[in-house]
Scaffold this active site. Structure first.
Site, PDB file in Angstrom:
ATOM      1  N   ASP A 130       1.071  -9.762  -1.650  1.00  0.00           N
ATOM      2  CA  ASP A 130       0.294 -10.635  -0.774  1.00  0.00           C
ATOM      3  C   ASP A 130       0.936 -10.738   0.605  1.00  0.00           C
ATOM      4  OD1 ASP A 130      -1.451 -11.076  -2.809  1.00  0.00           O
ATOM      5  OD2 ASP A 130      -0.948 -13.185  -3.126  1.00  0.00           O
ATOM      6  N   GLN A 159      -5.209  -8.928   6.826  1.00  0.00           N
ATOM      7  CA  GLN A 159      -5.848 -10.169   7.264  1.00  0.00           C
ATOM      8  C   GLN A 159      -6.675  -9.900   8.522  1.00  0.00           C
ATOM      9  OE1 GLN A 159      -1.800 -11.290   7.143  1.00  0.00           O
ATOM     10  NE2 GLN A 159      -2.234 -13.283   6.215  1.00  0.00           N
ATOM     11  N   ARG A 178      -6.630  -5.332  -0.359  1.00  0.00           N
ATOM     12  CA  ARG A 178      -7.456  -6.539  -0.398  1.00  0.00           C
ATOM     13  C   ARG A 178      -7.690  -6.992   1.041  1.00  0.00           C
ATOM     14  NH1 ARG A 178      -4.335 -11.140  -2.702  1.00  0.00           N
ATOM     15  NH2 ARG A 178      -4.729 -10.188  -4.722  1.00  0.00           N
TER      16      ARG A 178
END
Length: 328
Positions: A130, A159, A178
């Site tokens: 993450d 992000q 992700r």
């Protein structure tokens, strides 16, 4: 913006974080945190698996500055991996480098994560590293670079609010990525501040990676973006095995089930543990509308109010002060 700043400030308050650990999930977070231990987390995962939903598991943790705490977190994650394998659960791991010692020593953190990735690789379990705030961004990319020379079961997060997100996405296009909008407060010099700009960049990144990347995890609760993606993959004949939708545990449950029922790959982000407070506040800071998504689940009919979560934070503060007074 004021509400976002308010929740971000709460998420970084170590006094309230400690109080939250002490008083458990009594103030409402139990609906968005899948228990405080591994057994409870596995039970939640299996329930989601029964509906055709896979999971990524986050052993919650904040403010780790001691090697002992980082080692404890590592051992807990290794136990989660063993539990996933033993229970034949459809799940993988999400971890935060700071929980595993990034703020202590880079090499120490690398060795901790290497041990986790190695164990996961033995069971063919994926590990997602993450992303946190900007100051940890480059060291996290460095961790990914080093680990990917030894293992192929690692990926990370991009992000969308960062100006350089497209550049990073292109560099890591051959990784499982992700894509998120971003949950931390960052300055205008490095990150978009306006929601419209963030959303536009997010859609741009999703489209690019769907067309050019290895595998795309689209992490959003925004139904407008989800519908856009549905139309985009249909138009460009992108197979379902190239992407998945992701949402947080406890948020938009009906939509999670519906997307899985429609045949899309769906993954629920499943956090568990006592250290839930910072995570919970950041989810509210990331998208204050999330209050509306969880408030009916968190409070009963008599107390169903948007002020409830803020009141919960206030109560934590009061409880802590009262305990201090008693000790004096």
């Amino acid at each position: 913006m004021m509400l976002k700043d308010f929740f971000m400030a709460l998420s970084q308050n170590q006094l309230l974080n400690s109080a939250a650990k002490k008083y458990g999930l009594k103030l409402g977070a139990q609906s968005v945190v899948a228990g405080t231990n591994i057994d409870e987390a596995i039970k939640s995962i299996k329930e989601l698996n029964a509906h055709g939903i896979s999971c990524t598991v986050d052993n919650l943790g904040e403010f780790v500055y001691k090697e002992e705490e980082a080692n404890e977190a590592k051992e807990q994650i290794l136990k989660v991996i063993e539990a996933i394998h033993a229970n034949n659960a459809d799940a993988h791991i999400s971890l935060k480098p700071t929980q595993l010692g990034l703020d202590i020593d880079y090499s120490f953190c690398l060795n901790n994560i290497r041990e986790i990735v190695h164990k996961a690789s033995q069971y063919n379990i994926f590990v997602n590293i993450d992303m946190e705030d900007f100051k940890h961004l480059q060291p996290t990319f460095d961790l990914l670079d080093e680990l990917s020379m030894e293992y192929d079961n690692v990926g990370t997060v991009i992000q969308a609010y960062f100006h350089k997100a497209q550049e990073w996405l292109e560099k890591y296009q051959n990784y499982r990525i992700r894509l998120v909008k971003g949950a931390y407060k960052e300055p205008a010099e490095i990150a978009y501040q306006d929601k419209k700009d963030i959303d536009a960049n997010y859609i741009k990144l999703i489209e690019w990676h769907l067309l050019n990347g290895k595998f795309t995890s689209i992490a959003t609760h925004d139904h407008r973006i989800i519908n856009h993606v549905k139309q985009f993959v249909k138009k460009h004949n992108i197979p379902n095995d190239k992407f998945e939708f992701q949402m947080l545990y406890g948020f938009r449950k009906d939509m999670q089930l519906q997307l899985a029922k429609e045949g899309y790959n769906f993954c629920t982000y499943v956090p568990f543990g006592n250290d839930w407070y910072g995570y919970f506040m950041r989810r509210l800071a990331e998208r204050p509308q999330n209050l509306n998504l969880v408030v009916k689940q968190v409070f009963n009919k008599k107390t169903n109010t948007i002020l409830g979560v803020a009141a919960g934070a206030f109560i934590l503060g009061r409880l802590t002060k009262d305990q201090k007074k008693k000790r004096k």
